[in-house]
Write a protein that holds these residues in place. Structure first.
Motif, mmCIF file in Angstrom:
data_model
loop_
_atom_site.group_PDB
_atom_site.id
_atom_site.type_symbol
_atom_site.label_atom_id
_atom_site.label_comp_id
_atom_site.label_asym_id
_atom_site.label_seq_id
_atom_site.Cartn_x
_atom_site.Cartn_y
_atom_site.Cartn_z
ATOM 1 N N VAL A 16 0.857 -1.186 0.000
ATOM 2 C CA VAL A 16 0.000 0.000 0.000
ATOM 3 C C VAL A 16 0.893 1.237 0.000
ATOM 4 C CG1 VAL A 16 -1.741 1.298 1.305
ATOM 5 C CG2 VAL A 16 -1.841 -1.209 1.242
ATOM 6 N N ASP A 17 0.582 2.180 -0.859
ATOM 7 C CA ASP A 17 1.324 3.439 -0.936
ATOM 8 C C ASP A 17 0.783 4.376 0.139
ATOM 9 O OD1 ASP A 17 2.957 5.526 -1.751
ATOM 10 O OD2 ASP A 17 1.639 6.103 -3.411
ATOM 11 N N ALA A 18 1.473 4.432 1.280
ATOM 12 C CA ALA A 18 1.047 5.276 2.398
ATOM 13 C C ALA A 18 1.871 6.554 2.422
ATOM 14 C CB ALA A 18 1.209 4.517 3.718
ATOM 15 N N SER A 19 1.222 7.653 2.749
ATOM 16 C CA SER A 19 1.908 8.945 2.807
ATOM 17 C C SER A 19 2.867 8.982 4.003
ATOM 18 C CB SER A 19 0.895 10.076 2.924
ATOM 19 O OG SER A 19 0.272 10.067 4.204
ATOM 20 N N PRO A 20 3.809 9.925 3.995
ATOM 21 C CA PRO A 20 4.676 10.087 5.168
ATOM 22 C C PRO A 20 3.851 10.453 6.404
ATOM 23 C CG PRO A 20 5.561 11.279 3.285
ATOM 24 C CD PRO A 20 4.174 10.831 2.906
ATOM 25 N N ILE A 21 4.383 10.119 7.556
ATOM 26 C CA ILE A 21 3.725 10.463 8.821
ATOM 27 C C ILE A 21 3.890 11.955 9.064
ATOM 28 C CG2 ILE A 21 3.862 10.176 11.323
ATOM 29 C CD1 ILE A 21 4.517 7.227 10.805
ATOM 30 N N GLN A 22 2.795 12.596 9.486
ATOM 31 C CA GLN A 22 2.815 14.005 9.844
ATOM 32 C C GLN A 22 2.436 14.154 11.305
ATOM 33 O OE1 GLN A 22 -0.034 15.740 7.127
ATOM 34 N NE2 GLN A 22 1.642 16.442 5.816
ATOM 35 N N VAL A 23 3.233 14.910 12.034
ATOM 36 C CA VAL A 23 2.898 15.222 13.417
ATOM 37 C C VAL A 23 2.353 16.644 13.416
ATOM 38 C CG1 VAL A 23 3.743 15.455 15.779
ATOM 39 C CG2 VAL A 23 4.675 13.669 14.288
ATOM 40 N N ILE A 24 1.060 16.758 13.503
ATOM 41 C CA ILE A 24 0.387 18.052 13.498
ATOM 42 C C ILE A 24 0.427 18.661 14.891
ATOM 43 C CG2 ILE A 24 -1.837 19.193 13.091
ATOM 44 C CD1 ILE A 24 -2.345 16.895 11.023
#
Length: 151
Positions: free
Chosen positions: A91-99
Motif C-alpha cells: 500500500v502506498d502510504a503517505s509520510p507520517i505528519q505530526v500536526i
C-alpha cells in the motif's frame, strides 16, 4: 439511546480488486461476500473495529462515484508500525505528519485503487484501552481464541 456507526459504504469500480486490496493489503477481515441475483456485495471489518465497510453493486453504492469517498479515518495505537505494515503489503502510504505532539496529533494516509482516501490517526492510548474490549469483539457468531482473534 445509543447511535452506533456500524457500516460505511465505499464506492468502488471493481469488487474483486477492492476485496483483494482491503483484505490482503490493508488487513480488514472479509465478513462475507454475498451474491443475490445480479447484485453482489461484501462486508469487511478493520481489526478491532465496531464499524465495517461495504462494497458492491447495491443501489446505494451506485449513487456514489468510485473514488468519491474522502478522509474516512482509522485509528491505531502506533502510526509508524501501522504505516510499515501497509507498505510491506504494497500500500502506498503517505509520510507520517505530526500536526500536534500530543496523543492524537499524528497522522498518515493512503488511498484505495479507485482513489477513496483514508486518514490514519495515532492514539497511543488505544494500546492500553481499546474502544471495543477484546471480550466484546465477536462478529457474526464466530468463535474466538483468547486474544480475541477468530479461532
Amino acid at each position: 439511546m445509543d447511535w452506533t456507526l456500524e457500516v460505511v459504504i465505499v464506492p468502488v469500480s471493481d469488487l474483486d480488486r477492492a476485496i483483494e486490496f482491503y483484505r490482503d493489503r490493508v488487513g480488514f477481515a472479509l465478513d462475507h461476500d454475498t451474491h443475490a441475483g445480479d447484485q453482489r456485495f461484501a462486508q469487511l471489518t478493520p481489526h478491532g473495529s465496531g464499524c465495517s465497510i461495504v462494497i458492491g453493486t447495491l443501489p446505494a453504492q451506485s449513487e456514489m462515484a468510485p473514488g468519491s469517498l474522502k478522509g474516512v479515518q482509522l485509528v491505531v495505537a502506533d502510526a509508524e508500525a501501522a504505516r510499515a505494515e501497509l507498505i510491506e503489503r504494497g500500500v502506498d502510504a503517505s509520510p507520517i505528519q505530526v500536526i500536534d505532539p500530543r496523543d492524537g496529533g499524528t497522522f498518515f494516509g493512503f488511498a484505495d485503487p479507485d482513489g477513496n482516501t483514508w486518514a490514519v490517526q495515532q492514539i497511543r492510548a488505544r494500546a492500553e484501552r481499546p474502544l471495543i474490549p477484546l471480550e466484546a469483539r465477536q462478529r457474526f457468531g464466530a468463535e474466538q481464541d483468547a486474544g480475541g482473534e477468530p479461532a
